[in-house]
Structure formats: structure tokens, C-alpha cells
Motif scaffolding. Structure first.
Motif, PDB file in Angstrom:
ATOM      1  N   ALA A   1       0.810  -1.214   0.000  1.00 13.76           N
ATOM      2  CA  ALA A   1       0.000   0.000   0.000  1.00 13.76           C
ATOM      3  C   ALA A   1       0.841   1.261   0.000  1.00 13.76           C
ATOM      4  CB  ALA A   1      -0.944   0.011   1.210  1.00 13.76           C
ATOM      5  N   PHE A   2       1.967   1.249   0.732  1.00 11.13           N
ATOM      6  CA  PHE A   2       2.716   2.489   0.938  1.00 11.13           C
ATOM      7  C   PHE A   2       4.136   2.466   0.374  1.00 11.13           C
ATOM      8  CE2 PHE A   2      -0.486   2.383   4.341  1.00 11.13           C
ATOM      9  CZ  PHE A   2      -1.121   3.594   4.089  1.00 11.13           C
ATOM     10  N   GLY A   3       4.601   1.321  -0.089  1.00 13.22           N
ATOM     11  CA  GLY A   3       5.932   1.267  -0.686  1.00 13.22           C
ATOM     12  C   GLY A   3       7.037   1.561   0.307  1.00 13.22           C
ATOM     13  N   ARG A   4       6.862   1.126   1.552  1.00 18.75           N
ATOM     14  CA  ARG A   4       7.828   1.423   2.602  1.00 18.75           C
ATOM     15  C   ARG A   4       8.239   0.145   3.324  1.00 18.75           C
ATOM     16  NH1 ARG A   4       8.359   6.608   3.921  1.00 18.75           N
ATOM     17  NH2 ARG A   4       8.937   6.113   6.058  1.00 18.75           N
ATOM     18  N   ASP A   5       9.387   0.216   3.983  1.00 16.55           N
ATOM     19  CA  ASP A   5       9.882  -0.922   4.749  1.00 16.55           C
ATOM     20  C   ASP A   5       8.983  -1.193   5.948  1.00 16.55           C
ATOM     21  OD1 ASP A   5      13.434  -1.230   4.406  1.00 16.55           O
ATOM     22  OD2 ASP A   5      12.056  -0.330   2.997  1.00 16.55           O
ATOM     23  N   VAL A   6       8.938  -2.455   6.353  1.00 15.69           N
ATOM     24  CA  VAL A   6       8.155  -2.866   7.513  1.00 15.69           C
ATOM     25  C   VAL A   6       8.890  -4.026   8.170  1.00 15.69           C
ATOM     26  CG1 VAL A   6       6.704  -4.357   6.093  1.00 15.69           C
ATOM     27  CG2 VAL A   6       5.881  -3.614   8.320  1.00 15.69           C
ATOM     28  N   VAL A   7       8.788  -4.120   9.502  1.00 16.30           N
ATOM     29  CA  VAL A   7       9.562  -5.102  10.258  1.00 16.30           C
ATOM     30  C   VAL A   7       8.627  -5.989  11.074  1.00 16.30           C
ATOM     31  CG1 VAL A   7      11.330  -5.444  12.041  1.00 16.30           C
ATOM     32  CG2 VAL A   7      11.541  -3.541  10.418  1.00 16.30           C
ATOM     33  N   VAL A   8       8.863  -7.297  11.008  1.00 15.66           N
ATOM     34  CA  VAL A   8       8.181  -8.260  11.872  1.00 15.66           C
ATOM     35  C   VAL A   8       9.253  -8.975  12.687  1.00 15.66           C
ATOM     36  CG1 VAL A   8       6.784 -10.347  11.996  1.00 15.66           C
ATOM     37  CG2 VAL A   8       6.254  -8.589  10.283  1.00 15.66           C
ATOM     38  N   GLU A   9       9.143  -8.892  14.002  1.00 10.61           N
ATOM     39  CA  GLU A   9      10.083  -9.567  14.890  1.00 10.61           C
ATOM     40  C   GLU A   9       9.382 -10.763  15.536  1.00 10.61           C
ATOM     41  OE1 GLU A   9      13.035  -8.495  18.633  1.00 10.61           O
ATOM     42  OE2 GLU A   9      11.061  -7.563  18.532  1.00 10.61           O
ATOM     43  N   ILE A  10       9.886 -11.954  15.241  1.00 13.02           N
ATOM     44  CA  ILE A  10       9.368 -13.164  15.860  1.00 13.02           C
ATOM     45  C   ILE A  10      10.233 -13.474  17.067  1.00 13.02           C
ATOM     46  CG2 ILE A  10       8.847 -15.609  15.542  1.00 13.02           C
ATOM     47  CD1 ILE A  10       8.529 -15.082  12.562  1.00 13.02           C
ATOM     48  N   ILE A  11       9.661 -13.317  18.258  1.00 12.02           N
ATOM     49  CA  ILE A  11      10.438 -13.506  19.483  1.00 12.02           C
ATOM     50  C   ILE A  11      10.310 -14.969  19.891  1.00 12.02           C
ATOM     51  CG2 ILE A  11      10.751 -12.788  21.874  1.00 12.02           C
ATOM     52  CD1 ILE A  11       9.516 -10.090  21.052  1.00 12.02           C
ATOM     53  N   CYS A  12      11.429 -15.665  19.877  1.00 11.76           N
ATOM     54  CA  CYS A  12      11.416 -17.103  20.090  1.00 11.76           C
ATOM     55  C   CYS A  12      12.630 -17.496  20.926  1.00 11.76           C
ATOM     56  CB  CYS A  12      11.384 -17.828  18.741  1.00 11.76           C
ATOM     57  SG  CYS A  12      12.633 -17.264  17.563  1.00 11.76           S
ATOM     58  N   TYR A  13      13.285 -18.573  20.588  1.00  7.48           N
ATOM     59  CA  TYR A  13      14.493 -18.991  21.274  1.00  7.48           C
ATOM     60  C   TYR A  13      15.260 -19.933  20.359  1.00  7.48           C
ATOM     61  CZ  TYR A  13      11.433 -22.976  22.290  1.00  7.48           C
ATOM     62  OH  TYR A  13      10.565 -24.027  22.178  1.00  7.48           O
ATOM     63  N   ARG A  14      16.456 -20.276  20.776  1.00  4.98           N
ATOM     64  CA  ARG A  14      17.316 -21.182  20.009  1.00  4.98           C
ATOM     65  C   ARG A  14      17.467 -22.452  20.841  1.00  4.98           C
ATOM     66  NH1 ARG A  14      23.093 -18.826  19.767  1.00  4.98           N
ATOM     67  NH2 ARG A  14      23.240 -20.006  21.712  1.00  4.98           N
ATOM     68  N   ARG A  15      16.915 -23.537  20.348  1.00  5.98           N
ATOM     69  CA  ARG A  15      16.878 -24.752  21.170  1.00  5.98           C
ATOM     70  C   ARG A  15      18.272 -25.297  21.455  1.00  5.98           C
ATOM     71  NH1 ARG A  15      13.099 -27.970  23.110  1.00  5.98           N
ATOM     72  NH2 ARG A  15      11.434 -26.897  21.986  1.00  5.98           N
ATOM     73  N   HIS A  16      19.172 -25.209  20.499  1.00  9.42           N
ATOM     74  CA  HIS A  16      20.529 -25.716  20.689  1.00  9.42           C
ATOM     75  C   HIS A  16      21.492 -24.538  20.811  1.00  9.42           C
ATOM     76  CE1 HIS A  16      18.887 -29.634  19.745  1.00  9.42           C
ATOM     77  NE2 HIS A  16      18.391 -29.145  18.600  1.00  9.42           N
ATOM     78  N   GLY A  17      22.770 -24.842  20.822  1.00  8.57           N
ATOM     79  CA  GLY A  17      23.768 -23.778  20.862  1.00  8.57           C
ATOM     80  C   GLY A  17      23.868 -23.086  19.513  1.00  8.57           C
ATOM     81  N   HIS A  18      24.872 -22.224  19.394  1.00  7.22           N
ATOM     82  CA  HIS A  18      25.041 -21.487  18.137  1.00  7.22           C
ATOM     83  C   HIS A  18      25.092 -22.446  16.954  1.00  7.22           C
ATOM     84  CE1 HIS A  18      26.386 -18.505  15.276  1.00  7.22           C
ATOM     85  NE2 HIS A  18      27.447 -19.237  15.004  1.00  7.22           N
ATOM     86  N   ASN A  19      25.793 -23.539  17.122  1.00  3.09           N
ATOM     87  CA  ASN A  19      25.695 -24.636  16.171  1.00  3.09           C
ATOM     88  C   ASN A  19      25.498 -25.916  16.972  1.00  3.09           C
ATOM     89  OD1 ASN A  19      28.365 -25.910  16.757  1.00  3.09           O
ATOM     90  ND2 ASN A  19      29.132 -23.958  15.956  1.00  3.09           N
ATOM     91  N   GLU A  20      25.284 -27.002  16.273  1.00  3.63           N
ATOM     92  CA  GLU A  20      24.874 -28.214  16.969  1.00  3.63           C
ATOM     93  C   GLU A  20      26.001 -28.860  17.775  1.00  3.63           C
ATOM     94  OE1 GLU A  20      21.896 -26.727  14.838  1.00  3.63           O
ATOM     95  OE2 GLU A  20      23.821 -27.219  13.903  1.00  3.63           O
ATOM     96  N   GLY A  21      27.217 -28.346  17.637  1.00  8.33           N
ATOM     97  CA  GLY A  21      28.321 -28.856  18.447  1.00  8.33           C
ATOM     98  C   GLY A  21      28.643 -27.976  19.633  1.00  8.33           C
TER      99      GLY A  21
END
Length: 894
Positions: free
Chosen positions: A411-431
Motif C-alpha cells: 500500500a505504501f511502498g515502505r519498509d516494515v519489520v516483523v520480529e518473531i520472538i522465540c528462542y534457540r533450542r541448541h547452541g550457536h551450532n549443533e556442536g
């Protein structure tokens, strides 16, 4: 006397307007006064409101405003924290209201009902802004945008009805996301995959965006994201065959990839998706290195190129979507740079849908150490983008706000932000072991059921048969098992579509780039003209006329003239050109003047527009003061536009330092890693004129260190004619490689740095320029590139040096050793052979050329230049002159 008696009417009117915009912006007395005034003029009443009632009416209006403004502070959006029940800034007592007012009816301003009880008003506001969705939008300055959002949120209280079919689709995508991750974990134990677990709501939300976008007329969606969740998005949104993903994990099959390749969670893919209503959409996930947000401007450039190709309305048909991590969105400067491009004429893309996956941790860093702002998304407020915060375990809310955000963008040709607040089940990587640094957080996460189970339980409670839900799980698991044993499917490579007409490999073949002299004279006449009544600056008018006279005379064509003629000739042949950079329209050193400005009206005129034919266009844009984002943008544009000449010019060559990630990760390595090719041209002013360390060197050595396997073209042309042919060669050769050009500063107006018309009309770019000299008289052979040639030439003429020949290496990479060998062959008997450069010994081209020259001559040539240094140049103009004199004298001394 009342408090308003004697007040200036204009003053009262200004207060009234402020009150209308924000009741809390005026005092309580004025709020009561204006509330009474509004009530009085709304519907005539025999009974005027009491001051108490007027004050309470004003308080209700303030309360409504504050809920819209601050309701997000009370929203329940964090799966790991208990929901807040109250917030002091939203308490009734803050507005002189209490429980006794709850059942009183008020005439609320700008509310969905003209009359409502305070209880009903509060219920609407709390359910809209304080449940699973928190919204920041009152910072938007345009009232129409705020009203548009209000009218779409409050009537449905940010929870529109969801049909059983839609619920099952959401559950299916949640389970695809979760079961995919679990399958990878079981079958490829210990391998990095940067799991999406904890943030699976992204998948049904993205799925909804894709379908809604197609229905809204979008036919092309370009997605950029870093590594977390990337494999999941590839498999469950973009449509990359999971057989191929499993094969990459197994690492036991050749996928016919040309080059070095990249790790699986950096790769991109594209596909087409069709829907039952006949609509379709092309999906692209851009390739991306580990430099997190570096892909942002690349995606924007790709989208702008596709939009430009579609013509008017293209920005509504091509949608950029960027997925960010919370720590990266707050911490990476390129995010702010890219946001700042969003509304600039040369760079806007009709708005970007930003999705922030907030895992509430960055590797091991908690939010308190990762940002100074309340939210990870606060950077987006620099462009007044609305921000939706959504609970990561409420997939229906995530789908709703994503669709609403998309509609806002359209409608307006402008940026828009959606923040999904969740968590990370494992560490930064799986190791990685997250309990080392966040034991309390991961204590909460450990026993938390996955969101698909929570959602399935809810649907079962609402009456959907459990066996139907279980059958869905079994079907998904069966497909994964079947795909594990299947061979990988053939997929398109990098040379498809418009790239199909270009060769993969570099070829040193000569490309004829000359333009008929009569045609050049005709172009010069058009480029020197200005519209009738257009008042061009006198100095610019002189430059234009001097250029025309040089072409007419056939000699004295300077750098800016040759460059402009190259553009004009290409445009006349139907090749479009995009030039971008800080001050690129005029040129940092005032040599270009691609856009002329009227002295009286500020109107502008682009002479090159008149040269264009066959649908070609010339666009020159003065960029914002950014290198990282703008160079990334132009790289993205060039990847999408092999038929165009796309140029980025640095204000000074060393400014490229600020874009080193783009140079290293995309421009130099993109073809080898991802088979994605670019013909981008980088113009980098270079030359030692005593300006100090910061504006002398374009860091030739750094670019040459990146060169291998014919990945780049690096040139240091010494004449205007050479630049003319080099630019034209870039679009006429049968392949595309990035071109780095070290351009001059002082040589732009050097009387010796000029060319004849016949050098433009006849010939090609010469990678090596041999000397014109009698080999029998030569005892000293010098090799050099660029500006130092003219200083050597002037000294040789001044001192009548006749026993020295100078070979110019105009293309440093790929080094044409065949042409170089041919050029030096007549002079192999010279007593002294030297390489001469302005730069310090540990910089410039010496380290790169040294082994090549040693191999060519059978002995290492003498080095002539500045000694090793930790900075490119000295800060003293006097000392610079001393050093430059020494370099020239030493070159001719032996």
C-alpha cells in the motif's frame, strides 16, 4: 476570568491542533477545554458537559493514544518469560480514571465506535496491542499510514478468524520445519546445520507471505538471510529438493558444481510456485557468506534491477524480503545503511519486508551486552518503519502480522519489520554447549515442547480429530525417509536464462571496440548541447565546448571526454548504463558532469539521454555516504543485469576499504563459490599527489591478492583512449568478470594525458603498451603502470634521455604474459631492467608482478619505488615531492 480568557486565538488554534494529534501533549486544563469543545460541536445537547466529564473524556482519548503508542510494553511476546499483567504507564490512575469509570460511556475520538464504555475500549486496546502481538507504529509521521494500520488491527483485535483449513496448513508447515530438523539431527549427527528449532513459526509465516504476495500481484520474491534456519527455508519454502540437501550432508556425491563451492548453509536456490487460483510467483534465495547481514544490499540491488526491467509498477511486482537475527540486526552497520537506501530515488525498491528471528541471544551474548536499545529492531525507526513484535509460539499471530506487514508494504511502498520472538533450542551450532554461558535460559528451554506439538494440542482441543493430525506427521516423516535414499535431482546452474548467452570462462581474445570517427563527432555535438533557455554554469559550459572542439580537432581528448564518449557510444548501440557512487554525477574531481544543473531554476539536464537508442537508458546516481551498502547494491544489480554496464565509483580509491566484505565475499569469490557472475565495474581514483595516507592509494595490492583463476580484471589505464576501449570492452566481450579500474586524479587535467580521435575510432584496449624505440640504442628498460609513466616521460624529455624504453602494463590481471613477453623481446639485451612504482615496496603491484617478471627475464628486475611502509603515503606535501623526485631519479640512474 477563565484560563482561556484573553488568549491569542492563533495560540489556542495551535494548541488545539497539538491536542488533536496527541491529547497528552497539552495540559490537563486544555485537554478538558478541548474535550468539552469537541463534545459541544459534535451533537448539540441541552446539557453542557461538566468540567469533570470533559477532563475524563480527554483522559480516555489520551489512554487510547497511549495504548497505541506503548501497548507493546505490555504485550505477551516472549515464550521464555511470564506475561506482564500491568504496566505503570498504562494504569488507569495515570489518567485520573478509576474502576468507577469502566461502565461509563465515552465519545472516543478516532476509535472504531463513536460511543463505547471504558471497559469496552480497554478490552479492545488490550486485546489488540497487549496479547501475542505488540506493535510500534505511532512514530510514523504520516497520519494516513497510522490510520490504515489502526483500521486493520483494532476491528479484529489483531486476531482475525482462521479457518480449519488454514490451521491445518499452518500445522503442516510447522511440522515440516520441525521434523526436517529432527531428521537431520538423527541422520547426520554432529554436523552443523544452524537449526531453526525454537523459531519454527518462521516457516508458516513465510509460507503465508508467499501465497498472499502472489494474490497481491507480486510475481517475483527475492529473499536474503544468514545461515540460521537457511536449510529449512530452502527445503520448505524455496523448494530445493531435500534429496540434494541430504546429498550435501553426506558429501558423497558430485553435484557438477563448477569452482570451489560453498558450505551448504550459504547456498541459494530459485524455483517457481503455482497456486490453485492460477497465480504464480518466482522465489529466489540469494547466496550469502557468513558475514550475516552483508547480503541485505545485494538483495536490494537484485530487486531494483528486476523492477527496472519490468518498467512502471515493477516495484509492486518484485518483493525483497530480508531475514535477520536479532543480534545482527542491532549490531551490523550495514543494516542501517541498507535501511537508509530505502527511500532514495536511485535505490528504492518499493519497501522491504524485514523479518527478525529473535533468539534472545547472539552466539553466547545476551541482549544486555548486544545493544543499547530496548528492542533489537529499534534501528528500523530511522526510516519510520512500523514494527510488529510477535510471540514465537503463536503461529496464527505470526501469520497474521506477516500478511498485514506485506499489505502495508504494497500500500505504501515502505519498509516494515516483523520480529518473531522465540528462542534457540541448541547452541550457536549443533556442536556448541549453551549451558556454559546461559544455564538458566537453557534450563527453561530444555523441557519446552516444540511449537508444532503445542499447536496440534490446541487444534485437537478445538475439535480437529487427533488421527488426522497424526497422519500428517506420518506423511511428512515418510517423505523425508524416501528422499534420504533417493539420488539428488538435477538443478539449474548459474548460467541459465539471460546468462545463457555468456561464456563461463575468461578469454584473452582481442575485442574490437573502436567507433567510427564521424559517429564520435556526432555524439560529441549532442553531448555538448544544452536545452534552449537552460543556464549552465559558465565553467561547465567551457568544459563542454572544450570537449567538443577536441573531438572536432581530432586531438586533445581528455579523460572525462573519452569516458563520456564511451558511454554515449554504448547507449547509441542500445546498451543501458547505471553509474552510482558518492558525487558520481559530477565526479569527485569535477571531470564528468554527467548531470547538468540550471543556475536559476535547479532543473537538471542529462546530455547522455540524447545519445540513447534501442530502449537503452543512462542513470547516474549520487549515492548516500556509504560504501558497504552501495557497492553491495550495485553488485546485486550487476548480477541481475549482464547486458548492462553497471559502475560503482569510489570518491577516493581507498574508500573501497569500507566495502571490503562485499569485495572479498561477493565480487572476488562469488563465481567460484556460487557460480554467480558479475560484470560490475569499480572505478577507484588512485595516484600519489601529496594528499597524505588516506587519499593516495586504492590499495592495488589488495585486489591483486584476491586474483586467481581469472576471477577479476584489474586495470590501470594510462590514457583516455585506453579507458574508452576498456569500458566498451566490458560489455562487448563474450563473458562477464568484475572489472577494477584504477583511475587518475591529477591526470584528469594533465596536458600529456590526452588522446587523439583516431585512437578511439581505431583499435582496442591494449593490455600492454610497448615502447616506440630503437632496441639498438636502449640500455635501460623500465616497466610501470599508470601515472608514474608521465613523470618518467617528462624527466626523460627534460634530460634528453635516449637510452631508456618504458613498457606500460595496463592490465595487471589477468596478466598478459604473452603480450608482455612480446613487448620486451626486442629489449632483452638491456643492461638494466627495473619495475617502477609510486607505492611503497610492500604495496602496489610489485609483490604480485615480481615472480612473473623474474620468470620473464630470467632474473629479478630491480625495484624502484618507495621503501616498505605501514601507511600508503606520507602526510607532508613537501616530503612527498622529495620522495617522488627520488623515485624518478633512481629509475633513470642505473
Amino acid at each position: 476570568m477563565t484560563f482561556a480568557a484573553g488568549a491569542d486565538p492563533e495560540f489556542i488554534e495551535s494548541l488545539f491542533q497539538s491536542w488533536q494529534a496527541d491529547p497528552a501533549s497539552v495540559s490537563a486544563e486544555w485537554r478538558a477545554f478541548f474535550a468539552g469543545y469537541e463534545l459541544g460541536r459534535g451533537e448539540p445537547s441541552a446539557e453542557c458537559p461538566t468540567p469533570e466529564l470533559a477532563a475524563k473524556q480527554s483522559a480516555v482519548d489520551s489512554l487510547i493514544y497511549r495504548y497505541r503508542d506503548l501497548g507493546h510494553l505490555l504485550a505477551c511476546t516472549d515464550p521464555l518469560s511470564p506475561c506482564k499483567l500491568e504496566h505503570p504507564l498504562l494504569a488507569l490512575e495515570q489518567y485520573d480514571l478509576d474502576q468507577s469509570d469502566l461502565d461509563r460511556t465515552f465519545r472516543a475520538r478516532r476509535f472504531l465506535k463513536s460511543e463505547a464504555t471504558l471497559r469496552e475500549i480497554l478490552a479492545t486496546l488490550r486485546e489488540t496491542y497487549c496479547r501475542s502481538v505488540g506493535v510500534e507504529f505511532m512514530h510514523i509521521q504520516d497520519p494516513a499510514e497510522r490510520t490504515w494500520l489502526i483500521e486493520r488491527m483494532e476491528p479484529v483485535r489483531n486476531r482475525p478468524p482462521v479457518s480449519p483449513d488454514q490451521q491445518l496448513r499452518i500445522l503442516e508447515k510447522l511440522r515440516e520445519a520441525s521434523l526436517f530438523e529432527e531428521f537431520l539431527h538423527r541422520k547426520f549427527l554432529g554436523q552443523k546445520r544452524f537449526s531453526l528449532e525454537g523459531g519454527e513459526a518462521l516457516i508458516p509465516a513465510l509460507d503465508a507471505v508467499v501465497e498472499r504476495a502472489a494474490r497481491l500481484g507480486v510475481d517475483d520474491l527475492v529473499l536474503g538471510m544468514a545461515h540460521r534456519g537457511r536449510l529449512n527455508v530452502l527445503a520448505n519454502i524455496i523448494g530445493k529438493p531435500v534429496e540434494n540437501i541430504f546429498a550435501e550432508f553426506a558429501d558423497n556425491v558430485e553435484l557438477a558444481f563448477v569452482g570451489d563451492g560453498d558450505v551448504k548453509y550459504h547456498k541459494g536456490f530459485s524455483s517457481d510456485r503455482r497456486f490453485a487460483d492460477g497465480s504464480s510467483i518466482h522465489l529466489t534465495l540469494a547466496f550469502n557468506p557468513s558475514h550475516l547481514e552483508a547480503v541485505n544490499p545485494v538483495v536490494e540491488g537484485k530487486c531494483r534491477a528486476r523492477q527496472d526491467a519490468r518498467g512502471p509498477g515493477g516495484d509492486r511486482r518484485v518483493l525483497p524480503v530480508l531475514i535477520h537475527g536479532d543480534a545482527a540486526f542491532a549490531g551490523q552497520g550495514v543494516v542501517a545503511e541498507t535501511l537508509n537506501l530505502s527511500q532514495l530515488e536511485g535505490y528504492r525498491t518499493g519497501g522491504t519486508l524485514h523479518i527478525v528471528i529473535n533468539n534472545q541471544i547472539g552466539f553466547t551474548t545476551v541482549p544486555a551486552d548486544a545493544r543499547s536499545s530496548l528492542y533489537a529492531t529499534d534501528t528500523a525507526k530511522i526510516v519510520a518503519a512500523p514494527v510488529f513484535h510477535v510471540h514465537g509460539e503463536d503461529p496464527e499471530a505470526a501469520v497474521h502480522v506477516m500478511e498485514l506487514a506485506l499489505e502495508y508494504r504494497q500500500a505504501f511502498g515502505r519498509d516494515v519489520v516483523v520480529e518473531i520472538i522465540c528462542y534457540r533450542r541448541h547452541g550457536h551450532n549443533e556442536g556448541d554447549e549453551p549451558y556454559f554461558t546461559q544455564p538458566v535460559m537453557y534450563g527453561r528451554i530444555k523441557d519446552r515442547p516444540p511449537v508444532h506439538e503445542l499447536y496440534a494440542d490446541r487444534l485437537a482441543e478445538e475439535g480437529i480429530p487427533r488421527d488426522r493430525l497424526d497422519a500428517m506427521t506420518a506423511a511428512i516423516a515418510g517423505r523425508l525417509e524416501e528422499s534420504l535414499g533417493a539420488p539428488p535431482r538435477p538443478v539449474a546452474g548459474g548460467f541459465e536464462g539471460k546468462w545463457g548467452e555468456y561464456r563461463r570462462d575468461y578469454s584473452p581474445a582481442k575485442v574490437d571496440t573502436g567507433v567510427d570517427a564521424a559517429r564520435l563527432r556526432q555524439l560529441a555535438e549532442g553531448l555538448a548541447g544544452v536545452p534552449e533557455g537552460f543556464s549552465v554554469h559558465p565553467k561547465v559550459a567551457t568544459i563542454l565546448q572544450r570537449r567538443l572542439k577536441a573531438v572536432q580537432a581530432g586531438e586533445g581528448i581528455d579523460w572525462g571526454n573519452a569516458e563520456t564518449l564511451a558511454y554515449g557510444a554504448l547507449l547509441a548501440e542500445g546498451t543501458s548504463i547505471r553509474l552510482s557512487g558518492e558525487d558520481s554525477r559530477r565526479g569527485t574531481f569535477g571531470h564528468r558532469h554527467a548531470v547538468l544543473h540550471d543556475m536559476n531554476t535547479a532543473a537538471f539536464h542529462v546530455p547522455l539521454d540524447g545519445a540513447a537508442a534501442g530502449g537503452a537508458v543512462f542513470r547516474a546516481w549520487d549515492s548516500m555516504l556509504s560504501e558497504f551498502a552501495v557497492l553491495g547494491y550495485e553488485y546485486g544489480y550487476s548480477v541481475q543485469s549482464p547486458e548492462m554496464l553497471v559502475i560503482w565509483e569510489a570518491q577516493f580509491g581507498d574508500f573501497a576499504n569500507g566495502a571490503q566484505v562485499i569485495i572479498d565475499q561477493f565480487i572476488a569469490g562469488g563465481e567460484s563459490k556460487w557460480e554467480r557472475v558479475s560484470g560490475l565495474v569499480m572505478l577507484l581514483p588512485h595516484g600519489y599527489e601529496g594528499q597524505g595516507a588516506e587519499h593516495s592509494s586504492a590499495r592495488i595490492e589488495r585486489f591483486l591478492q584476491l586474483c586467481a583463476d581469472d576471477n577479476l580484471q584489474v586495470a590501470y589505464p594510462s590514457t583516455p583512449a585506453q579507458l574508452f576501449h576498456l569500458l566498451r570492452r566490458q560489455v562487448k566481450q563474450p563473458f562477464r568478470k568484475p572489472l577494477v579500474v584504477f583511475t587518475p586524479k591529477s591526470l584528469l587535467r594533465h596536458p600529456r594525458c590526452v588522446s587523439r580521435l583516431e585512437e578511439l575510432s581505431d583499435g582496442w584496449f591494449r593490455e600492454v603498451i610497448p615502447p616506440v624505440a630503437d632496441p639498438e640504442k636502449i640500455r635501460r628498460l623500465l616497466l610501470c603502470s599508470g601515472k608514474i609513466y608521465y613523470e618518467l616521460l617528462e624527466r626523460m624529455e627534460r634530460d634528453a634521455v635516449a637510452d631508456t624504453a618504458v613498457v606500460r602494463i595496463e592490465q595487471l590481471y589477468p596478466l598478459r604474459t604473452d603480450l608482455l613477453r612480446e613487448a620486451v623481446a626486442p629489449f632483452r639485451g638491456a643492461e638494466s631492467i627495473a619495475w617502477v612504482q609510486e607505492e611503497p615496496r610492500n604495496m602496489g603491484a610489485w609483490s604480485f608482478l615480481r615472480p612473473h617478471l623474474a620468470d620473464l627475464f630470467g632474473r629479478e628486475p630491480r625495484y624502484v619505488g618507495r621503501p616498505d611502509n605501514d601507511v600508503p603515503a606520507v602526510g607532508s606535501h613537501r616530503l612527498h615531492g622529495v620522495e617522488q623526485e627520488r623515485v624518478v631519479a633512481e629509475a633513470l640512474a642505473v
